[in-house]
Design an enzyme around this catalytic site. Structure first.
Site: not given
Length: 366
Positions: A45, A130, A164
């Site tokens: 990430e 994200k 995540c």
């Protein structure tokens, strides 16, 4: 048609807040993995330029300088750094998945937590932002959109990614399952502190002492990734970041509570890089000695930087679908319906409305 693939997950530290140097490191790791036969190379990430862990353990009023550096070192999707990675993917004939902190030209400080999947010809296959920054991440990144909720169609099979905490979102996960995903990449930071209870207890006392335990990176990440592999009947790659001492010092040293900050970081559980099979079970990997070329079996990487490899045959995703095909024969599409908006969001839509006279002149010219 699915076929065997060799995957390489880079358990690595960025060069803290340096997009150029971290890109150079990524290029070197891609080349190293390609020499060892990797078809897919994965990074953690926001590998470029770093993950903003300082937002979890330092007061926001201490972080203005770090945020400014983060904004400066975040990268555009069409920047020189991304071009270098795309050209390396092309030269090595590999697929590359890399996390970046992405900036945009319509704002000097709007950033996104993004992941890019690049094809073996250097083309961008998936550009995902994200959907929602998690907890303290909201101090750095803006919410993304559904544009990147898609799988990459490759010669080996269909590859998808979530970043995540998105792997906690059943609708985001299902949107990839519904496209036939066969290999799921989940990317994670090196640490994700939620409590100070495991830190230097001499620095906090009484009511300031939090009860409970810190976030268990290995258990939390493995639980979500295993659930996805089991439900989707797909292989899984958990690729986590690594913290070296230079990053720890860069975060702790400027703080008024440097020893306290350093202690929190040092006591926070480290995330692990590992592989899963389509039942959600651990798939052992191996490392390759850069000098001798000797392979050493490892279940995961956690405390040391290295590249973890594994061989997967994405055709093995078929058997489990006999039992639970949650996007096919084991689903009630007459009962449930999921709609996904995959438009790329912009702050404004600009258009020029021509005058009636201009419209007539255009029509006459035609």
């Amino acid at each position: 048609m699915a076929s065997p693939i060799r995957v390489a997950a880079c358990h690595a530290s960025p060069v803290f807040l340096s997009a150029k140097k971290t890109t150079n490191k990524a290029v070197s790791l891609i080349q190293q993995a390609a020499k060892n036969g990797a078809n897919l190379v994965v990074f953690p990430e926001t590998f470029i330029p770093t993950f903003p862990v300082w937002s979890s353990i330092r007061a926001p009023i201490e972080n203005h300088g770090l945020f400014q550096e983060m904004a400066e070192q975040s990268i555009f999707i069409d920047c020189e750094e991304m071009h270098a990675i795309r050209m390396t993917a092309k030269k090595t004939n590999t697929i590359v998945s890399i996390g970046i902190s992405e900036k945009v030209r319509y704002s000097s400080a709007c950033l996104f937590n993004s992941n890019v999947i690049i094809g073996p010809h250097g083309e961008i296959l998936v550009h995902h932002r994200k959907l929602m920054p998690t907890f303290f991440e909201k101090l750095t990144w803006s919410p993304g959109d559904g544009h990147g909720l898609r799988v990459a169609e490759t010669a080996f099979g269909k590859i998808g990614n979530l970043i995540c905490g998105e792997n906690t979102n059943p609708l985001a996960r299902y949107s990839l399952m519904a496209q036939g995903e066969q290999l799921h990449i989940s990317t994670w930071p090196a640490i994700w502190p939620t409590r100070a209870s495991c830190a230097d207890r001499g620095a906090i006392s009484g009511d300031d002492m939090e009860k409970g335990t810190n976030y268990d990176n290995i258990a939390a990440n493995r639980t979500r990734a295993s659930a996805h592999s089991f439900e989707a009947k797909c292989f899984g790659i958990l690729c986590s970041g690594h913290l070296d001492n230079r990053i720890i010092e860069a975060i702790a040293a400027p703080s008024r509570s440097s020893s306290y900050i350093r202690s929190i970081i040092e006591h926070s559980p480290r995330a692990a890089t590992m592989f899963l099979d389509p039942t959600g079970a651990l798939l052992p990997g191996y490392t390759v000695d850069p000098i001798s070329g000797e392979k050493q079996q490892k279940d995961f990487l956690q405390n040391e930087e290295d590249i973890l490899y594994a061989n997967m045959n994405l055709a093995d995703c078929v058997e489990g679908k006999q039992y639970h095909d949650v996007v096919g024969g084991y689903q009630r599409l007459d009962v449930f319906e999921l709609k996904v908006n995959r438009s790329r969001r912009e702050p404004a839509v600009f258009f020029e409305e021509s005058s009636p006279g201009t419209a007539n002149l255009d029509e006459e010219a035609a």
